[in-house]
Motif scaffolding. Structure first.
Motif, mmCIF file in Angstrom:
data_model
loop_
_atom_site.group_PDB
_atom_site.id
_atom_site.type_symbol
_atom_site.label_atom_id
_atom_site.label_comp_id
_atom_site.label_asym_id
_atom_site.label_seq_id
_atom_site.Cartn_x
_atom_site.Cartn_y
_atom_site.Cartn_z
ATOM 1 N N ASN A 78 0.811 -1.216 0.000
ATOM 2 C CA ASN A 78 0.000 0.000 0.000
ATOM 3 C C ASN A 78 0.844 1.266 0.000
ATOM 4 O O ASN A 78 0.472 2.272 -0.613
ATOM 5 C CB ASN A 78 -0.933 0.000 1.215
ATOM 6 N N LEU A 79 1.984 1.220 0.696
ATOM 7 C CA LEU A 79 2.867 2.389 0.736
ATOM 8 C C LEU A 79 3.460 2.660 -0.635
ATOM 9 O O LEU A 79 3.493 3.810 -1.099
ATOM 10 C CB LEU A 79 3.975 2.181 1.770
ATOM 11 N N GLY A 100 15.354 2.559 1.139
ATOM 12 C CA GLY A 100 16.292 1.997 0.181
ATOM 13 C C GLY A 100 16.221 0.483 0.141
ATOM 14 O O GLY A 100 15.316 -0.146 0.697
ATOM 15 N N GLU A 101 17.207 -0.112 -0.501
ATOM 16 C CA GLU A 101 17.210 -1.572 -0.686
ATOM 17 C C GLU A 101 17.504 -2.305 0.625
ATOM 18 O O GLU A 101 16.806 -3.242 0.996
ATOM 19 C CB GLU A 101 18.240 -1.964 -1.739
ATOM 20 N N TYR A 102 18.560 -1.858 1.331
ATOM 21 C CA TYR A 102 18.901 -2.509 2.592
ATOM 22 C C TYR A 102 19.870 -1.641 3.386
ATOM 23 O O TYR A 102 20.477 -0.699 2.860
ATOM 24 C CB TYR A 102 19.523 -3.888 2.358
ATOM 25 N N GLU A 112 16.375 -5.376 5.847
ATOM 26 C CA GLU A 112 15.711 -5.206 4.558
ATOM 27 C C GLU A 112 14.934 -3.899 4.502
ATOM 28 O O GLU A 112 14.209 -3.537 5.432
ATOM 29 C CB GLU A 112 14.754 -6.370 4.315
ATOM 30 N N GLY A 113 15.093 -3.182 3.398
ATOM 31 C CA GLY A 113 14.333 -1.961 3.169
ATOM 32 C C GLY A 113 13.201 -2.206 2.192
ATOM 33 O O GLY A 113 12.978 -3.342 1.752
ATOM 34 N N LEU A 114 12.509 -1.138 1.838
ATOM 35 C CA LEU A 114 11.368 -1.263 0.935
ATOM 36 C C LEU A 114 11.763 -1.283 -0.533
ATOM 37 O O LEU A 114 10.971 -1.678 -1.386
ATOM 38 C CB LEU A 114 10.388 -0.108 1.173
ATOM 39 N N GLY A 115 12.983 -0.822 -0.846
ATOM 40 C CA GLY A 115 13.426 -0.815 -2.231
ATOM 41 C C GLY A 115 12.763 0.255 -3.080
ATOM 42 O O GLY A 115 12.810 0.192 -4.309
ATOM 43 N N ILE A 116 12.160 1.249 -2.445
ATOM 44 C CA ILE A 116 11.539 2.344 -3.188
ATOM 45 C C ILE A 116 12.604 3.261 -3.773
ATOM 46 O O ILE A 116 12.498 3.722 -4.916
ATOM 47 C CB ILE A 116 10.584 3.134 -2.271
ATOM 48 N N LEU A 117 13.636 3.533 -2.982
ATOM 49 C CA LEU A 117 14.779 4.312 -3.449
ATOM 50 C C LEU A 117 15.859 3.356 -3.949
ATOM 51 O O LEU A 117 16.162 2.353 -3.287
ATOM 52 C CB LEU A 117 15.340 5.179 -2.325
ATOM 53 N N ASP A 118 16.427 3.659 -5.100
ATOM 54 C CA ASP A 118 17.477 2.815 -5.677
ATOM 55 C C ASP A 118 18.802 3.169 -5.009
ATOM 56 O O ASP A 118 19.670 3.819 -5.589
ATOM 57 C CB ASP A 118 17.550 3.034 -7.181
ATOM 58 N N ALA A 119 18.913 2.759 -3.748
ATOM 59 C CA ALA A 119 20.077 3.083 -2.922
ATOM 60 C C ALA A 119 20.233 2.018 -1.849
ATOM 61 O O ALA A 119 19.291 1.286 -1.544
ATOM 62 C CB ALA A 119 19.900 4.457 -2.281
#
Length: 242
Positions: A78-79, A100-102, A112-119
């Protein structure tokens, strides 16, 4: 007009006065006669973000970030949908890292991150701490951001744009002169202090974006910010001389 501001994990992610960003957003809306509702989004609470107009994500220690990382798994779909639909987001430090990714700890464990930012972010033995001045370029405008940073994580951007260029301080990693990250209407940064009372331009970007997304074309009047601007100019002059 009314805005609903979501405050992510206020009980877990609130280092270095980050709650002051919520106060600044609320007051700058109220001064414009815009009604504001602050909605706290905590662990274990299901949230679809459909009624959130503007989202704030603060910072926390590794322990809190692990708790938040686990809880975000249930909120991720949802985010991401809301962000892709243009919801403005301000994420500070730990919140920035979790988008970010992680985040890789000194022990080699990955949060673990959400992976919304490519970082991605890796921990270091050295803390990047001190006052910071950043030259930002947003919406064809150049302005300075000032604040205070205190982080041991080093963030590296892949295919995404920085929020600005470091003039004084460390920024994302102390190596490439980049600070923060921008994706759609998401702004990640390491500037504490809190950020928005010191940088009213950034607060207004978030508010105007949220209003335009919700109501379409609006007449967004500037506020009288001479005191804030003089304080920022004094800050910049003081640290630029060093």
């Amino acid at each position: 007009m009314k805005l609903t501001i979501g405050h992510m994990y206020p009980d877990l992610l609130n280092l270095y006065g980050d709650r002051g960003n919520i106060i600044a957003l609320k007051k700058r809306c109220e001064w414009r006669k815009i009604d504001v509702e602050i909605k706290e989004i905590k662990a274990g609470i299901n949230e679809n973000f459909a009624d959130i107009d503007l989202l704030f994500f603060g910072g926390g220690s590794d322990r809190e970030q692990k708790i938040v990382s686990e809880d975000l798994k249930s909120k991720k779909k949802n985010l991401i949908k809301a962000i892709e639909d243009g919801m403005p987001v301000l994420a500070i430090c730990g919140g920035y890292q979790l988008l970010g990714e992680y985040y890789k700890t000194l022990e080699g464990n990955k949060i673990e991150g959400l992976g919304i930012l490519d970082a991605y972010t890796v921990a270091s033995n050295k803390r990047l701490i001190g006052n910071i001045v950043v030259e930002a370029h947003l919406f064809n405008k150049k302005f300075y951001l000032v604040g205070f940073e205190n982080h041991s994580g080093k963030t590296f951007l892949r295919n995404c744009s920085p929020l600005g260029t470091v003039i004084i301080g460390y920024g994302n990693n102390g190596e490439d002169k980049k600070e923060g990250c921008v994706y759609k209407n998401v702004y990640g940064t390491y500037l504490h202090g809190p950020l928005l009372p010191k940088n009213p331009e950034m607060a207004d970007i978030l508010i105007e974006t949220a209003l335009s997304r919700k109501y379409g074309k609006i007449n967004f009047e500037p506020l009288e910010d001479s005191i804030e601007q003089r304080a920022k100019e004094a800050f910049i002059k003081r640290f630029m001389k060093k």
